[in-house]
Design a protein around this motif. Structure first.
Motif, PDB file in Angstrom:
ATOM      1  N   ASP A 152       0.825  -1.208   0.000  1.00  0.00           N
ATOM      2  CA  ASP A 152       0.000   0.000   0.000  1.00  0.00           C
ATOM      3  C   ASP A 152       0.856   1.254   0.000  1.00  0.00           C
ATOM      4  O   ASP A 152       0.348   2.364  -0.205  1.00  0.00           O
ATOM      5  CB  ASP A 152      -0.903   0.004   1.240  1.00  0.00           C
ATOM      6  N   MET A 153       2.161   1.098   0.270  1.00  0.00           N
ATOM      7  CA  MET A 153       3.101   2.216   0.263  1.00  0.00           C
ATOM      8  C   MET A 153       4.503   1.671   0.061  1.00  0.00           C
ATOM      9  O   MET A 153       4.805   0.541   0.471  1.00  0.00           O
ATOM     10  CB  MET A 153       3.035   2.996   1.584  1.00  0.00           C
ATOM     11  N   TRP A 154       5.362   2.487  -0.560  1.00  0.00           N
ATOM     12  CA  TRP A 154       6.772   2.151  -0.687  1.00  0.00           C
ATOM     13  C   TRP A 154       7.621   3.144   0.103  1.00  0.00           C
ATOM     14  O   TRP A 154       7.356   4.341   0.071  1.00  0.00           O
ATOM     15  CB  TRP A 154       7.228   2.200  -2.149  1.00  0.00           C
ATOM     16  N   ILE A 155       8.624   2.626   0.801  1.00  0.00           N
ATOM     17  CA  ILE A 155       9.689   3.452   1.372  1.00  0.00           C
ATOM     18  C   ILE A 155      10.936   3.075   0.593  1.00  0.00           C
ATOM     19  O   ILE A 155      11.399   1.931   0.651  1.00  0.00           O
ATOM     20  CB  ILE A 155       9.859   3.201   2.871  1.00  0.00           C
ATOM     21  N   LEU A 156      11.479   4.016  -0.157  1.00  0.00           N
ATOM     22  CA  LEU A 156      12.412   3.697  -1.234  1.00  0.00           C
ATOM     23  C   LEU A 156      13.725   4.450  -1.119  1.00  0.00           C
ATOM     24  O   LEU A 156      13.747   5.679  -1.086  1.00  0.00           O
ATOM     25  CB  LEU A 156      11.717   4.039  -2.566  1.00  0.00           C
ATOM     26  N   ASP A 157      14.825   3.700  -1.060  1.00  0.00           N
ATOM     27  CA  ASP A 157      16.148   4.308  -1.115  1.00  0.00           C
ATOM     28  C   ASP A 157      16.484   4.618  -2.570  1.00  0.00           C
ATOM     29  O   ASP A 157      16.006   3.945  -3.490  1.00  0.00           O
ATOM     30  CB  ASP A 157      17.174   3.345  -0.508  1.00  0.00           C
ATOM     31  N   ILE A 158      17.295   5.634  -2.780  1.00  0.00           N
ATOM     32  CA  ILE A 158      17.684   6.013  -4.142  1.00  0.00           C
ATOM     33  C   ILE A 158      18.886   5.215  -4.627  1.00  0.00           C
ATOM     34  O   ILE A 158      18.897   4.670  -5.726  1.00  0.00           O
ATOM     35  CB  ILE A 158      17.998   7.522  -4.226  1.00  0.00           C
ATOM     36  N   MET A 159      19.921   5.132  -3.779  1.00  0.00           N
ATOM     37  CA  MET A 159      21.158   4.455  -4.163  1.00  0.00           C
ATOM     38  C   MET A 159      21.009   2.960  -3.933  1.00  0.00           C
ATOM     39  O   MET A 159      21.160   2.457  -2.818  1.00  0.00           O
ATOM     40  CB  MET A 159      22.336   5.019  -3.367  1.00  0.00           C
ATOM     41  N   LEU A 160      20.706   2.232  -4.999  1.00  0.00           N
ATOM     42  CA  LEU A 160      20.486   0.787  -4.920  1.00  0.00           C
ATOM     43  C   LEU A 160      21.359   0.084  -5.958  1.00  0.00           C
ATOM     44  O   LEU A 160      21.685   0.663  -6.998  1.00  0.00           O
ATOM     45  CB  LEU A 160      19.014   0.457  -5.196  1.00  0.00           C
ATOM     46  N   PRO A 161      21.720  -1.163  -5.714  1.00  0.00           N
ATOM     47  CA  PRO A 161      22.447  -1.927  -6.736  1.00  0.00           C
ATOM     48  C   PRO A 161      21.515  -2.215  -7.912  1.00  0.00           C
ATOM     49  O   PRO A 161      20.324  -2.437  -7.736  1.00  0.00           O
ATOM     50  CB  PRO A 161      22.823  -3.224  -5.997  1.00  0.00           C
ATOM     51  N   GLY A 162      22.029  -2.149  -9.134  1.00  0.00           N
ATOM     52  CA  GLY A 162      21.174  -2.384 -10.292  1.00  0.00           C
ATOM     53  C   GLY A 162      20.306  -1.167 -10.568  1.00  0.00           C
ATOM     54  O   GLY A 162      20.784  -0.032 -10.592  1.00  0.00           O
ATOM     55  N   MET A 163      19.014  -1.399 -10.774  1.00  0.00           N
ATOM     56  CA  MET A 163      18.078  -0.299 -11.004  1.00  0.00           C
ATOM     57  C   MET A 163      18.065   0.624  -9.799  1.00  0.00           C
ATOM     58  O   MET A 163      17.946   0.159  -8.666  1.00  0.00           O
ATOM     59  CB  MET A 163      16.665  -0.856 -11.248  1.00  0.00           C
TER      60      MET A 163
END
Length: 228
Positions: A48-59
């Motif tokens: 229902d929600m995402w908490i998302l880091d920007i610097m990730l491996p790959g995409m």
């Protein structure tokens, strides 16, 4: 409602802290180490929600955010060590609803999660607002701003008058003794006469004409309603 939140973060320490705080608030949490893994979560059991880091491996998080936005308006909170204004603007332009810079307070994150759920779900917001209203026959009490209406007209009342009416409205048809009313309205350290109760009831009856605030002889008072 038990909301499901997807956390996309490759730092194990941050994963554990964020998950612990959110689970404590009753949320269901799914943690992904990468955007690719998170996309599989989206396809099988979308949060229902995402908490998302920007610097990730790959995409990276920006691309993941953009990809989610192509399919859904689900709320997204971006967390990142990038604190430049341009990074925040880019995150919002790509579809992020909020942006939190690392290091951040887990409590602040929880507060933002709750606020975003409330803002993005008008049904829940309206339900919570309705809980702040009490309607008994011609009496309407708005608890959030301590306002009182009688037959659609706002009535100016004193603090004690409001407190007594709220007590009666929340316990409609229940009889309260004068002693109970003294304690609940004036406090248990009040040493005056119970005549104060009678005087307060008299003032309320004068302001709210025909209110069914009944005398229970030899005992006290109650607010009568045939609707309950």
């Amino acid at each position: 409602m038990n909301y499901h939140i997807g956390v996309v973060e490759d730092d194990t320490n941050i994963q554990n802290i964020v998950s612990a705080y959110l689970k404590k608030e009753g949320f269901t949490i799914t943690v992904s180490d990468s955007a690719e893994e998170a996309w599989q979560v989206w396809e099988t059991g979308p949060p229902d929600m995402w908490i998302l880091d920007i610097m990730l491996p790959g995409m990276d998080g920006y691309d993941f955010c953009k990809k989610i936005r192509e399919e859904s308006d689900v709320p997204i909170i971006i967390i990142s060590a990038k604190d430049e204004e341009i990074d925040k603007i880019l995150g919002i332009e790509l579809g992020g609803d909020d942006y939190l810079t690392k290091p951040f307070s887990p409590r602040e994150l929880v507060a933002r999660v709750k606020r975003l759920f409330k803002r993005s779900n008008p049904v829940i917001q309206n339900t919570e607002q309705e809980k702040e209203k009490i309607k008994i026959d011609n009496l309407l009490i708005r608890k959030n701003d301590r306002r009182l209406f009688w037959i659609g007209q706002e009535i100016e009342v004193t603090s004690k008058e409001y407190d007594m009416l709220l007590l009666f409205a929340e316990n409609v048809n229940r009889a309260f003794s004068r002693e109970e009313l003294l304690i609940k309205i004036w406090g248990d350290d009040y040493f005056g006469s119970d005549r104060a109760v009678d005087d307060l009831v008299k003032r309320i009856r004068k302001k709210l004409d025909d209110i069914q605030l009944e005398t229970v002889w030899g005992y006290g008072y109650r607010l009568r309603s045939e609707e309950e």
